[in-house]
Structures are given as C-alpha cells and as structure tokens.
Design a protein around this motif. Sequence first.
Motif, PDB file in Angstrom:
ATOM      1  N   LEU A 295       0.840  -1.195   0.000  1.00 61.89           N
ATOM      2  CA  LEU A 295       0.000   0.000   0.000  1.00 61.89           C
ATOM      3  C   LEU A 295       0.876   1.246   0.000  1.00 61.89           C
ATOM      4  N   SER A 296       0.613   2.159  -0.942  1.00 62.51           N
ATOM      5  CA  SER A 296       1.404   3.390  -1.022  1.00 62.51           C
ATOM      6  C   SER A 296       0.528   4.586  -1.366  1.00 62.51           C
ATOM      7  N   HIS A 297      -0.748   4.525  -0.930  1.00 60.37           N
ATOM      8  CA  HIS A 297      -1.656   5.638  -1.138  1.00 60.37           C
ATOM      9  C   HIS A 297      -2.665   5.664   0.012  1.00 60.37           C
ATOM     10  N   LYS A 298      -3.394   6.767   0.138  1.00 61.38           N
ATOM     11  CA  LYS A 298      -4.420   6.863   1.178  1.00 61.38           C
ATOM     12  C   LYS A 298      -5.577   5.939   0.823  1.00 61.38           C
ATOM     13  N   PRO A 299      -5.926   5.000   1.703  1.00 58.61           N
ATOM     14  CA  PRO A 299      -7.038   4.093   1.388  1.00 58.61           C
ATOM     15  C   PRO A 299      -8.393   4.768   1.499  1.00 58.61           C
ATOM     16  N   LYS A 300      -9.335   4.307   0.700  1.00 59.54           N
ATOM     17  CA  LYS A 300     -10.683   4.881   0.673  1.00 59.54           C
ATOM     18  C   LYS A 300     -11.374   4.750   2.035  1.00 59.54           C
ATOM     19  N   GLN A 301     -11.034   3.693   2.780  1.00 59.07           N
ATOM     20  CA  GLN A 301     -11.703   3.434   4.065  1.00 59.07           C
ATOM     21  C   GLN A 301     -11.536   4.578   5.066  1.00 59.07           C
ATOM     22  N   LEU A 302     -10.505   5.413   4.880  1.00 60.54           N
ATOM     23  CA  LEU A 302     -10.250   6.498   5.828  1.00 60.54           C
ATOM     24  C   LEU A 302     -11.412   7.476   5.880  1.00 60.54           C
ATOM     25  N   GLU A 303     -12.157   7.611   4.799  1.00 62.32           N
ATOM     26  CA  GLU A 303     -13.272   8.557   4.762  1.00 62.32           C
ATOM     27  C   GLU A 303     -14.424   8.128   5.671  1.00 62.32           C
ATOM     28  N   GLN A 304     -14.394   6.887   6.170  1.00 55.56           N
ATOM     29  CA  GLN A 304     -15.434   6.429   7.089  1.00 55.56           C
ATOM     30  C   GLN A 304     -15.243   7.000   8.493  1.00 55.56           C
ATOM     31  N   ARG A 305     -14.043   7.508   8.778  1.00 54.65           N
ATOM     32  CA  ARG A 305     -13.784   8.119  10.084  1.00 54.65           C
ATOM     33  C   ARG A 305     -14.518   9.444  10.181  1.00 54.65           C
ATOM     34  N   GLY A 306     -15.034   9.752  11.367  1.00 55.31           N
ATOM     35  CA  GLY A 306     -15.824  10.958  11.539  1.00 55.31           C
ATOM     36  C   GLY A 306     -15.074  12.237  11.228  1.00 55.31           C
ATOM     37  N   GLY A 307     -13.759  12.227  11.342  1.00 58.52           N
ATOM     38  CA  GLY A 307     -12.984  13.447  11.100  1.00 58.52           C
ATOM     39  C   GLY A 307     -12.394  13.539   9.720  1.00 58.52           C
ATOM     40  N   ALA A 308     -12.968  12.800   8.746  1.00 56.75           N
ATOM     41  CA  ALA A 308     -12.460  12.872   7.384  1.00 56.75           C
ATOM     42  C   ALA A 308     -12.390  14.323   6.908  1.00 56.75           C
TER      43      ALA A 308
END
Length: 436
Positions: A295-308
């Motif tokens: 992995l060498s990029h920001k994963p899409k799953q991060l947007e599920q965090r409330g502070g996206a």
Amino acid sequence: MTHRLKIAVIGGGSSYTPELIEGFIRNYPSFPVTEIVLADIEQGKQKLSIVGQLAQRMIEKSGLPITVRLTLDRRSALEGASYVLTQLRVGLLEARGWDESIPLRYGYLGQETTGAGGMMKALRTIPVLLAICKDMEELCPDAWLLNFTNPAGMVTEAILKHSRIRSIGLCNSPIAAYKWLSGLYGVPIDRIACEFVGLNHLHWISRIEVDGVSKLDEILGGGEAYSASNVPQFAWNERLIRSLGAIPSYYLKYFYLHREMLAEQQEAHGKGENRAETVKRLEEELFEVYRDPELSHKPKQLEQRGGAYYSEAAVHLMNSLHNDAGDIQTLNVANGDTLPFLPADACIEANCKVTAAGPVVQPVTTVPAAAVGLIQAVKTYERLAIEAAVTGSRDTALLALASHPLIDSVNRAEQMLDELLIQNRAYLPQFFQTTP
C-alpha cells in the motif's frame, strides 16, 4: 539556497496521517515541504511505526525530495519547525469511552466535544497543548500551530490566552459542508460561498451562494442539511430550519434534538455500545490495511472516520499562509469585534481571509437572532472550562457544568464531575495537587 520547510505533526501516529501526507504530495508545487516529522508518545509507538512506514512509502512513490522521520521525542520534532500540527488524543480511546459512558449514568449526554464529556476532554487536553506551546516558544517561536485536536475551539482559545505562539484552530465540519453542497449542486467547491457564524461545533450557515446566486432559501425550503457519520442521523425539524433562516451544524442536534439524541445514546449504552468502541474497530481495520507493504496511497476506508477531511483543510491552510493567498477559509480564531455580544478574546468559528501574516476575520452579514443566546451560554461554559483546565479548580469546573445549557441539576452534575475527575486522575494532575 532552498528554504527549509519543516512540518512537525504531534500525534503523528493518528489514522488521519495518510490524508495529511496525500495533501503534502498534491500541494508540493506551491508548498514544497522538505521534512515531515511524525511524533507520538510511547503508547502510540506501534501505530506511529505502521502509519509512518505508509507515509514513507507514499513519499517514495511520489518521487518528491521530502524526508519523513518518526520520533517519540517531541522536542526533536519541534526544533526548527515552520508549522506544527496537533492531532492528539490525551487518554487515548479509553478516556473517550469514559466521556461517553459516565455522563449517561447520570442522565446526561455522553459526547466527546459537547457537554460533560467535552469538558473532560478539554481538561485533559489543554494543559498538554500549553506544554507543547512552551516548547515551541523555545524551539520554533515563529512557527504556526494549527490545532485540530478537539474540542478545537476551546483548545485554541486557551492557546491564544496563555501562550505567545501563533495558533489557528481547524475543524472538518466547514469543509464537509462545502463538499455536501458541491455534491448537491454538481459544482466545484471554488464556485460556492458560505458564511459560517458561531463557535466550533456550534455554528450556523447563514449564507449560501453558488456562482454568486443565493441558494439558502431553496435549501431551507427543501429541508436539506449536511451531517456526518459520527452523529446520529436524525432529520431536522423543517419548521425549525425555516424559522432559523440558517443551516445549523449537525452538532446542534445535541441541543435542538436533545431528547432524541440522549435516548439514542442511552439505548446504545444499554447494549454495551458507544462511539469510542466504534472508532476503535474502525481504527483497527484501518491499521490492518495500513500494514500492507504494497500500500502506497491513502485508502478509501479512511473517509469512514468521523474526522475525514481534517487533514485536507490543514494542508490547504498551510499552503495559503505560506503563499499569502488571500482566500477565504472557515477557521477558529479570536473574535475581536466580529460578534459584539462576545468578548474580544473569545474564540469563534468564522470566515477568514488567509494572509502570510495570519487570518483576518471577515465581517459577518447575518447572525440568526435565535442563535445569539445559545452562543453566549455555550461560550460562558467554555471560558469557565478553560479556566478550570489551567487552574485545576473543581469549583470552576462545576460552575462550567452548571452554565452549560444541557445540564439541569447542579447537584447531579457535581456527583458526575467527582466520578469523572477520579476516573481521569492519571491525566488531570492539576486537580489532585496537595497544598503544603
């Protein structure tokens, strides 16, 4: 000779860090960072290692001449920094669990930035941020401190009042509102203009324009509003929205829909559930993804965090400060004379023109009349809570709770406060000092 542009990230092991790194990569042509230091504490060492290695892979893939360094030595991270970002959580998710569960046992809201839980987070966090500022005064006195550690408005006001460091507070709510409107109208964010009025997590959008044309009445008439994954999805009362003449922040549901929000929390608590546990599961999943050496990029799953989008807002702000951009951003800054019903040194959330010398608060054209009293009441609570955090006064902490609009019994609040202080004793030495 190339100017050295060093960024120190305190709380660098945060799950949000990959978004930050992505922002530095994307903005490199106009904001050429030379060094990023991710700093954390011993308890966060494993997360720092995992997210730090991902950050290094992202930079390596970009091919940019940026050094990423990991450290548990805060002073080393701060030395010579141009910008300092604070994204830390004192007490980790365990303390958030206390903030959310203990107030519920007394019949009060359990939330990490609103009510008693929000005050406890402020009591734990403000002394740590002020200690960071003291180090900065010695090691990087000219640096900007960009804080998006919650409760962001209270933390920023404490820094402005008790430190010489230049500081700006950030929240993801305004950028989330712009992204909501961008999706609603199918236009880029730079064609949208909004006016935000109020405090951090207590603002109203009193003006919305797309290509210079007002859309506020259209949105109010349709009952539309923006929300976030970390706030229960109760619909707004349409008559309220129309009467306000403004779009309230989703955090205002804790005030306008208090019974419904409290009942939802109590039901979840009865099942052994709270937001802290949800975040813990999300973070475990994220860090498992981050471990992947490919992995060498920001994963899409991060947007599920409330502070996206916190980090996106932070890089945008740094870029604008660095380049004297003069663009408009919604920030947490000193009030001055912007809202005449608040003290000049109160921290507000408002539109600012961002210059190399710092943010310049823009005049507010519309303040919803029905919002003034609530803003004043919450600001009174915030200022007392800040004083309690700095002095360690239990009396002032109780007075802060008694001043909060969601607290209806000082006797019950006192019992709750005593339990919360004892539970948080390890993080609140200022409240447990013995007088010689």
